[in-house]
Design a protein around this motif. Structure first.
Motif, mmCIF file in Angstrom:
data_model
loop_
_atom_site.group_PDB
_atom_site.id
_atom_site.type_symbol
_atom_site.label_atom_id
_atom_site.label_comp_id
_atom_site.label_asym_id
_atom_site.label_seq_id
_atom_site.Cartn_x
_atom_site.Cartn_y
_atom_site.Cartn_z
ATOM 1 N N GLY A 144 0.825 -1.208 0.000
ATOM 2 C CA GLY A 144 0.000 0.000 0.000
ATOM 3 C C GLY A 144 0.858 1.256 0.000
ATOM 4 N N ALA A 145 1.958 1.224 0.778
ATOM 5 C CA ALA A 145 2.851 2.381 0.827
ATOM 6 C C ALA A 145 3.597 2.545 -0.497
ATOM 7 C CB ALA A 145 3.844 2.216 1.981
ATOM 8 N N TRP A 146 4.005 1.416 -1.061
ATOM 9 C CA TRP A 146 4.755 1.441 -2.320
ATOM 10 C C TRP A 146 3.921 2.084 -3.427
ATOM 11 C CZ3 TRP A 146 8.452 -3.208 -2.205
ATOM 12 C CH2 TRP A 146 9.653 -2.871 -2.850
ATOM 13 N N ALA A 147 2.611 1.814 -3.360
ATOM 14 C CA ALA A 147 1.734 2.330 -4.402
ATOM 15 C C ALA A 147 1.572 3.842 -4.308
ATOM 16 C CB ALA A 147 0.364 1.649 -4.305
ATOM 17 N N THR A 148 2.009 4.426 -3.183
ATOM 18 C CA THR A 148 1.825 5.871 -3.048
ATOM 19 C C THR A 148 3.158 6.614 -3.039
ATOM 20 O OG1 THR A 148 1.722 5.565 -0.676
ATOM 21 C CG2 THR A 148 -0.364 5.713 -1.831
ATOM 22 N N PRO A 178 8.559 3.796 7.112
ATOM 23 C CA PRO A 178 7.506 3.697 8.130
ATOM 24 C C PRO A 178 6.636 2.458 7.939
ATOM 25 C CG PRO A 178 7.567 5.893 7.163
ATOM 26 C CD PRO A 178 8.472 5.045 6.343
ATOM 27 N N ALA A 179 6.294 2.172 6.679
ATOM 28 C CA ALA A 179 5.455 1.002 6.420
ATOM 29 C C ALA A 179 6.208 -0.278 6.765
ATOM 30 C CB ALA A 179 5.017 0.980 4.959
ATOM 31 N N LEU A 180 7.481 -0.333 6.399
ATOM 32 C CA LEU A 180 8.284 -1.518 6.704
ATOM 33 C C LEU A 180 8.354 -1.759 8.199
ATOM 34 C CD1 LEU A 180 11.380 -1.384 4.327
ATOM 35 C CD2 LEU A 180 9.784 -3.276 4.627
ATOM 36 N N SER A 181 8.587 -0.656 8.924
ATOM 37 C CA SER A 181 8.700 -0.780 10.367
ATOM 38 C C SER A 181 7.368 -1.216 10.975
ATOM 39 C CB SER A 181 9.179 0.553 10.933
ATOM 40 O OG SER A 181 8.760 0.697 12.247
ATOM 41 N N ALA A 182 6.276 -0.639 10.472
ATOM 42 C CA ALA A 182 4.954 -1.012 11.000
ATOM 43 C C ALA A 182 4.666 -2.476 10.714
ATOM 44 C CB ALA A 182 3.874 -0.132 10.379
ATOM 45 N N SER A 245 9.530 1.946 17.344
ATOM 46 C CA SER A 245 9.078 3.305 17.060
ATOM 47 C C SER A 245 10.240 4.298 17.055
ATOM 48 C CB SER A 245 7.974 3.743 18.022
ATOM 49 O OG SER A 245 8.232 3.291 19.307
ATOM 50 N N VAL A 246 11.297 4.007 17.835
ATOM 51 C CA VAL A 246 12.482 4.866 17.769
ATOM 52 C C VAL A 246 13.112 4.768 16.372
ATOM 53 C CG1 VAL A 246 14.850 5.125 18.592
ATOM 54 C CG2 VAL A 246 12.982 4.874 20.232
ATOM 55 N N LEU A 247 13.236 3.535 15.884
ATOM 56 C CA LEU A 247 13.769 3.329 14.536
ATOM 57 C C LEU A 247 12.917 4.053 13.507
ATOM 58 C CD1 LEU A 247 14.764 -0.455 14.519
ATOM 59 C CD2 LEU A 247 16.265 1.544 14.548
ATOM 60 N N GLU A 248 11.607 3.914 13.695
ATOM 61 C CA GLU A 248 10.671 4.497 12.739
ATOM 62 C C GLU A 248 10.777 6.020 12.732
ATOM 63 O OE1 GLU A 248 5.882 4.193 12.062
ATOM 64 O OE2 GLU A 248 6.937 2.614 13.139
ATOM 65 N N ALA A 249 10.873 6.602 13.939
ATOM 66 C CA ALA A 249 10.974 8.058 14.043
ATOM 67 C C ALA A 249 12.257 8.544 13.374
ATOM 68 C CB ALA A 249 10.953 8.475 15.515
ATOM 69 N N ARG A 250 13.344 7.752 13.531
ATOM 70 C CA ARG A 250 14.598 8.135 12.930
ATOM 71 C C ARG A 250 14.496 8.079 11.409
ATOM 72 N NH1 ARG A 250 19.425 5.192 15.633
ATOM 73 N NH2 ARG A 250 18.461 6.167 17.451
ATOM 74 N N ALA A 251 13.697 7.122 10.912
ATOM 75 C CA ALA A 251 13.550 6.987 9.469
ATOM 76 C C ALA A 251 12.807 8.178 8.882
ATOM 77 C CB ALA A 251 12.806 5.693 9.141
ATOM 78 N N GLY A 254 7.248 9.437 5.506
ATOM 79 C CA GLY A 254 7.344 8.739 4.230
ATOM 80 C C GLY A 254 7.366 9.648 3.021
ATOM 81 N N GLY A 255 7.361 10.956 3.213
ATOM 82 C CA GLY A 255 7.335 11.835 2.049
ATOM 83 C C GLY A 255 5.927 11.986 1.520
ATOM 84 N N ALA A 256 5.811 12.722 0.433
ATOM 85 C CA ALA A 256 4.492 13.052 -0.071
ATOM 86 C C ALA A 256 3.792 11.830 -0.656
ATOM 87 C CB ALA A 256 4.608 14.125 -1.133
ATOM 88 N N LEU A 257 2.478 11.813 -0.483
ATOM 89 C CA LEU A 257 1.671 10.760 -1.081
ATOM 90 C C LEU A 257 1.413 11.093 -2.539
ATOM 91 C CD1 LEU A 257 -1.263 9.896 1.317
ATOM 92 C CD2 LEU A 257 0.729 8.523 0.766
#
Lengths: 520, 356
Positions: A144-148, A178-182, A245-251, A254-257
């Motif tokens: 889903g993230a890849w598609a956006t 973010p999607a990978l981490s989630a 979530s620390v890893l995710e915040a550091r990442a 995800g940039g613009a949709l």
């Protein structure tokens, strides 16, 4: 926009945020705390049973290995589905959800039919089953993230001379982070708290923290050990979530949709071969166990419409109750989870994001026990109410909604909102007309997941299940537990119905999300 | 009731559920007027034909509600957890292996049921009458008759047979830590070989290739070769004395004789009992339900609804049960008190001998 205006919005947001907090406090924290307190005060204090270290070690490493393997298996599929347009794409997306909702024992039986005898038991079988069950999480969330992710950034990088590896590392990966981490965190949690897979495919004597909690609480009635292990499990889950979530915040965000329409390409050349290969493998792996089920069900379909001594209703009616309960549960999850996501999205990613998943770290049996001793007296006397079933289901489904919707909300380009404000749109209007269509796809995915999870939920539901309104998993178990080929055939037919409803619901949810997106 | 409103009812319920959900969660309690209903707490194998349930409701004027989930042990543990303020009025499904955990714990109120005089004394396991026997179904080895006929091997007739080389890798059993029949079979070996001999027997079973699985579902439907539609390869399984008739009644094509048979010398006594939960909202209704469960109608329906045998004397049995269900006069058994004292230790010892 004046300062008074923004203060008002902040106040309203704060008020809104109390809804999910109150929901969690009442239906999660309170019953869980009650049963833990009972366990720890009844027979003397917090002490862990013998062998806990080995238990925690096995639980952790099998969950980590399962997560890694699920990523390896799920990412190619996420790429194929997230990046390309091909016939049957929606169906493929819907189909990956099926293993996720089918009762473990049903899938395990199909596995036993397919696997050679020496591969049926043990750690490899556990890992394979975890991949099979959770590939949906990676495929759908990352896909889903890849598609956006705006393909034009990748193309721009290519024009500027970046090779494919560098493009992946510097352009695509940060956007997928973010999607990978989630997806990793969710998969890890599911494998960490895995129950049926461990029991059936692990073989006797193989235990994880979750199965041991069940063993202590439900079989040995050793609430003290069960409570101690539950606390340990919650702590372990909290640590994992914090790290994630620390890893995710550091990442970063995800940039613009981008709109999916701009991203999806028809595969060409070598990519065509790769996409076809990935889809073919996925189709075989996902469809084969289903085909086994269909084979078992042949000749038993008429039984769904006949009275049976096994149930108080005709078997097909279980599908109606399932859909009804799951719809209510999905609605609760979307409202509670959606509000939580809106509140969370106002702040930068942080530890709080991770803690939304904490309910998934609670043992279903302890939560179920908590329900029946907490909600047993006025004014909270509702342990026998029908709606406790969808509430229990929504506790598992709501975290998904939050995790899927929050990143989508955060990644809305603030410039769009500013542009809308500049053009005179009120904050409400800009939210309605700018944010909503962009996140509707995320809501579509979340709704599909929430419904599917509720449809398949079995653990906490059995504590409040009522014989007059059996759900599909309950009915499947009833028939599986009866000797005779007819009963086994009926169970298989009901499992096929469950799979069919899942596919239809996922397709419908996707169409709903897409339809709104197109409108914008 | 016509066909059309029967079809309608779940749809109507679905709509009501949805409407209630949309109307907000505070739409009044979901519990109907208590007092006019009896709530039965039981395990997930409990089943009652619709007509029999309706008969109870017509006779007594009480609506019967059934809360079920988990196996018998789990249902009992939930009842113990809510002792004093129970979820229901009656608990059903406590068996002789769990009896000691339930009786004398302040969980149940004694009641001498009407019709108890029609029950054979050997099923009356609780002299204090906190628990009333309702059905019995011994746990026995089942064998796949076709397999043994086609392989020219004689089917085993004793527990001792199972350790012979002729039965190498033919047996599948359930884990006593996670399965009711698995526990009963372990107790059968303790009853047969004694406190000091049963561990040695299991060591031999292990050397002879016994397969241990966690639940009856997997053992019987997936590993046992004799179950209808199964791809299993093992022709001996731990199941119930009533499984052979079920293979006849619920076969896709009704066979002329049962494809499986029980080994009478391996049977371990299994009696299921019911009791009035102390603190029941509707104690009168609870007693009426227990009377009803010992009555002719409910007892006659037991074989085909739950694959168990009635305890009431002279209850007519369906033809297949009369022909293929064994009911040994003296199955293996152990005193409930001994089981209660030693169960957990025995299971630990069993795991050490058999699994590790």
């Amino acid at each position: 926009m004046g300062p008074g205006h923004s203060a008002l919005t902040r106040g309203r947001a704060l008020a809104l945020g109390t809804v999910p907090v109150a929901f969690l406090a009442l239906f999660f924290a309170y019953p869980l705390a009650t049963i833990l307190e009972r366990g720890l005060t009844s027979d003397g204090g917090l002490s862990l049973p013998e062998g806990t270290t080995a238990l925690v070690w096995f639980t952790t490493w099998q969950a980590a290995a399962s997560t890694l393997l699920t990523l390896v298996a799920g990412l190619p599929l996420a790429w194929a589905i997230g990046r390309f347009r091909f016939r049957g794409r929606s169906l493929a997306r819907a189909l990956v959800l099926v293993p996720f909702v089918l009762p473990t024992v049903v899938v395990a039986t199909a596995f036993l039919d397919l696997l050679p005898a020496d591969l049926q038991r043990g750690v490899p079988a556990i890992l394979a089953a975890h991949v099979f069950f959770n590939v949906a999480v990676v495929t759908r969330i990352v896909g889903g993230a890849w598609a956006t992710v705006d393909a034009r950034s990748e193309e721009a990088a290519a024009v500027l001379g970046a090779g494919p590896l560098r493009r992946a590392r510097e352009v695509t990966l940060p956007r997928l982070a973010p999607a990978l981490s989630a997806a990793s965190a969710l998969t890890f949690l599911f494998c960490f708290t895995s129950f049926g897979v461990i029991l059936i495919l692990g073989g006797p004597g193989r235990a994880t923290v979750e199965t041991e909690i069940y063993n202590r609480a439900a079989r040995l009635f050793d609430l003290q050990a069960a409570a101690a292990l539950s606390i340990l499990q919650l702590l372990a889950v909290a640590v994992v979530l914090t790290v994630a979530s620390v890893l995710e915040a550091r990442a970063g965000d995800g940039g613009a949709l981008a709109d999916e329409g701009d991203v999806l390409r028809r595969p060409t050349g070598g990519r065509r071969v790769a996409v076809a290969g990935i889809l073919a493998i996925a189709a075989v792996v996902l469809v084969l166990p289903l085909a086994v089920l269909v084979g078992h069900s042949l000749g038993s379909w008429h039984l769904l419409f006949e009275e049976t001594p096994a149930l108080l209703v005709e078997p097909w009616q279980a599908a109606v109750y399932s859909v009804a309960f799951a719809s209510v549960a999905a609605a609760i999850a979307l409202v509670v989870g959606g509000i939580a996501a809106i509140t969370l999205a106002r702040r930068p990613p942080g530890v709080l994001d991770g803690f939304v998943l904490l309910p998934l770290g609670a043992s279903a049996v302890m939560l179920g026990f908590g329900f029946i001793i907490t909600f047993d007296a006025a004014p909270l006397d509702f342990r026998s109410s029908w709606w406790l079933v969808p509430v229990a289901q929504s506790l598992v489904a709501a975290p998904f909604v939050v995790r899927i919707v929050t990143p989508a909300l955060r990644s809305i380009d603030p410039r769009l909102r500013e542009a809308a404000a500049t053009l005179g749109a009120s904050p409400g209007r800009s939210r309605r007309e700018v944010d909503l269509p962009l996140v509707s796809r995320a809501f579509g995915i979340a709704a599909g997941f929430a419904f599917a999870i509720a449809l398949g939920e079995f653990g906490a539901t059995v504590f409040v299940a009522r014989a007059e309104q059996p759900t599909l998993p309950v009915a499947i178990f009833r028939f599986l537990g009866r000797p005779g080929a007819e009963s086994q055939g009926t169970a298989a037919a009901l499992a096929v119905v469950l799979a069919g409803i899942t596919v239809c619901a996922a397709l419908a949810a996707e169409r709903l999300g897409d339809g709104r997106g197109r409108g914008f | 009731m016509t066909l059309s409103d029967k079809r309608l009812s779940p749809l109507a319920v679905a709509l009501v559920l949805l409407a209630a959900a949309c109307g907000g969660s505070s739409g009044g309690g979901g519990t109907a007027a208590t007092g006019s209903q009896v709530v039965l707490v039981t395990h997930d194998s409990f089943a009652i034909p619709k007509q029999v349930k309706a008969a109870f409701e017509r006779q007594t004027g009480y609506r019967l509600r059934i809360l079920q989930g988990g196996d018998a042990g789990e249902a009992l543990n939930r009842a113990l957890l809510t002792k004093g303020n129970p979820q229901g009025d009656v608990i059903f499904g406590i068996d002789n292996n769990l009896l000691s955990r339930a009786v004398g714990a302040g969980l149940l109120d004694p009641y001498t049921a009407k019709g108890l005089d029609r029950v054979d004394a050997r099923y009356e396991l609780d002299p204090t009458h906190e628990l009333t026997p309702i059905d019995h179904a011994d746990v026995c080895l089942n064998v796949d008759r076709r397999w043994f006929a086609s392989h020219g091997v004689a089917a085993p007739t004793t527990l001792e047979d199972l350790v012979k080389p002729a039965y190498h890798k033919l047996l599948v059993v359930e884990n006593p830590a996670t399965s009711t029949p698995g526990l009963a079979f372990m107790l059968a070996t303790i009853a047969r070989f004694g406190e000091s001999g049963w561990q040695g027997y299991w060591k031999q079973l292990r050397e002879n290739g016994v397969l241990v699985v966690d639940g009856w579902e997997e053992a019987y439907t997936a590993r046992f070769s004799g179950a209808g539609g199964s791809k299993g390869t093992r022709p001996i399984v731990v199941s119930y004395a009533t499984s052979p008739p079920a293979e006849v009644i619920y076969a896709k094509k009704r066979p002329t004789t049962a494809p499986t048979a029980s080994v009478a010398a391996s049977c371990f006594r299994q009696v299921e009992l019911a009791g009035v939960l102390r603190g029941a909202t509707n104690a009168d209704g609870a007693r009426a339900l227990i009377d009803f469960m010992l009555g002719e109608r409910f007892q006659a329906a037991l074989p085909e609804s739950m694959f168990v045998l009635p305890v009431r004397n002279r209850t007519p049995l369906p033809d297949a049960f009369r022909r293929y269900a064994v009911s040994p006069a003296h199955p293996l058994e152990l005193p409930a008190a001994a089981i209660g004292r030693n169960r957990d230790r025995w299971i630990d010892e069993w795991a050490r001998v058999t699994l590790h």
